[in-house]
Design an enzyme around this catalytic site. Structure first.
Site, PDB file in Angstrom:
ATOM      1  N   HIS A 140       0.860  -1.192   0.000  1.00  0.00           N
ATOM      2  CA  HIS A 140       0.000   0.000   0.000  1.00  0.00           C
ATOM      3  C   HIS A 140       0.893   1.238   0.000  1.00  0.00           C
ATOM      4  O   HIS A 140       0.714   2.131  -0.799  1.00  0.00           O
ATOM      5  CB  HIS A 140      -0.954  -0.006   1.203  1.00  0.00           C
ATOM      6  CG  HIS A 140      -1.853   1.198   1.283  1.00  0.00           C
ATOM      7  ND1 HIS A 140      -2.964   1.258   2.066  1.00  0.00           N
ATOM      8  CD2 HIS A 140      -1.795   2.404   0.670  1.00  0.00           C
ATOM      9  CE1 HIS A 140      -3.568   2.453   1.931  1.00  0.00           C
ATOM     10  NE2 HIS A 140      -2.861   3.168   1.102  1.00  0.00           N
TER      11      HIS A 140
ATOM     12  N   GLU B 211       0.653   8.044  -3.619  1.00  0.00           N
ATOM     13  CA  GLU B 211       1.545   7.642  -2.523  1.00  0.00           C
ATOM     14  C   GLU B 211       2.820   8.489  -2.504  1.00  0.00           C
ATOM     15  O   GLU B 211       3.297   8.890  -1.444  1.00  0.00           O
ATOM     16  CB  GLU B 211       1.883   6.147  -2.627  1.00  0.00           C
ATOM     17  CG  GLU B 211       0.686   5.239  -2.360  1.00  0.00           C
ATOM     18  CD  GLU B 211       0.110   5.387  -0.951  1.00  0.00           C
ATOM     19  OE1 GLU B 211       0.869   5.388   0.019  1.00  0.00           O
ATOM     20  OE2 GLU B 211      -1.132   5.520  -0.840  1.00  0.00           O
TER      21      GLU B 211
ATOM     22  N   HIS C 162       3.080  10.851   0.654  1.00  0.00           N
ATOM     23  CA  HIS C 162       4.025  10.301   1.643  1.00  0.00           C
ATOM     24  C   HIS C 162       5.488  10.440   1.208  1.00  0.00           C
ATOM     25  O   HIS C 162       6.341  10.832   1.989  1.00  0.00           O
ATOM     26  CB  HIS C 162       3.708   8.826   1.914  1.00  0.00           C
ATOM     27  CG  HIS C 162       2.341   8.590   2.482  1.00  0.00           C
ATOM     28  ND1 HIS C 162       2.014   8.846   3.795  1.00  0.00           N
ATOM     29  CD2 HIS C 162       1.200   8.119   1.908  1.00  0.00           C
ATOM     30  CE1 HIS C 162       0.734   8.546   4.015  1.00  0.00           C
ATOM     31  NE2 HIS C 162       0.219   8.104   2.875  1.00  0.00           N
TER      32      HIS C 162
END
Ligand code: 5GP
Ligand code: 5GP
Length: 230
Positions: A64, A118, A122
């Protein structure tokens, strides 16, 4: 007129300021959560899922994300709008990404939507240590080192739609990894608790597994947990 000592005070201040800038950069997060998801549990919900345009993902946990985090449980996000996702920087990794980081989001796409989300949310928060290529490669390398399905299956915990005790899942993973992971469940269409995500803590170089400074504040599992087929 400026005296020599004024200049030296000014130089000292400048030096101290640059030190504090350096230390902020070096401490811009404390550790990573490396998060893997069970595709059967992502899909087996009211919301359902979409397979990527490259085909049904293999029967395995998928990545993930690799999420920079602070030791107090909070986390930075969307840290650098000037370094947005650029797939041309990771062209040599795409076939591994399709295998190990497949998207289940809708509408179907090759994975770019998930990977860019992502990175932007992040990855940009750990760019002081990992550029885009290093960030994705580190996550792929962690996935190869941490084969969750194999760990569970070797303890007789199989993705067969059966129910397993939460403690047996947690103890099996803890024994194999050497540290306690965070384990998150979601609920299937019938309201059963099912194994959804596993969070493993990793040091700021994204290469060594560490004891979690704090376990994630993720959705808890029931004492009996379904491991759906995929
Ligand atoms: P959810 O609300 O589904 O648990 O999380 C939504 C998103 O928030 C996650 O996919 C992730 O991007 C972010 N997130 C949730 N919990 C954490 C956490 O503990 N640490 C970090 N770094 N991100 C998190
Ligand atoms: P996070 O929860 O990391 O903030 O964000 C996940 C985002 O990526 C959500 O907007 C979600 O719709 C999208 N997404 C695309 N593919 C996937 C997938 O396979 N798993 C998860 N958890 N989210 C995905």
């Amino acid at each position: 007129m400026e005296s020599k000592s004024d200049i030296s005070i000014f130089a000292k201040l400048l030096f101290l300021q640059s030190l504090s800038v350096l230390s902020t950069v070096a401490q811009d997060f404390d550790f990573f959560y490396f998060v893997q998801q069970w595709p059967g549990s992502y899909c087996d919900t009211k919301k359902s899922c979409c397979y990527p345009t490259t085909g049904k993902p293999s029967t395995d946990f998928g990545i993930h994300g690799l999420w920079p985090n602070y030791a107090d449980g909070s986390y930075p996000s969307n840290c650098d709008p000037n370094d947005s996702y650029d797939q041309s920087k990771i062209s040599d990794l795409i076939s591994r990404m399709q295998q190990d980081w497949p998207t289940l989001g809708c509408p179907s796409n090759s994975g770019t939507t998930f990977w860019s989300h992502e990175w932007d949310k992040h990855g940009t928060c750990s760019e002081s240590v990992l550029n885009q290529h290093a960030y994705f490669k580190s996550a792929l390398n962690l996935k190869s080192k941490l084969d969750l399905l194999q760990i569970l299956q070797s303890a007789g915990i199989n993705p067969d739609g059966g129910f397993y005790s939460f403690n047996s899942i947690r103890n099996t993973l803890t024994d194999a990894i050497g540290y306690t992971p965070g384990i998150e469940c979601n609920v299937d269409e019938n309201g059963n608790s099912q194994l959804y995500q596993v969070y493993i803590c990793v040091d700021t170089s994204a290469s060594n597994v560490i004891e979690c400074p704090i376990l994630p504040n993720a959705r808890k599992c029931a004492s009996s947990v379904e491991f759906p087929a995929f």
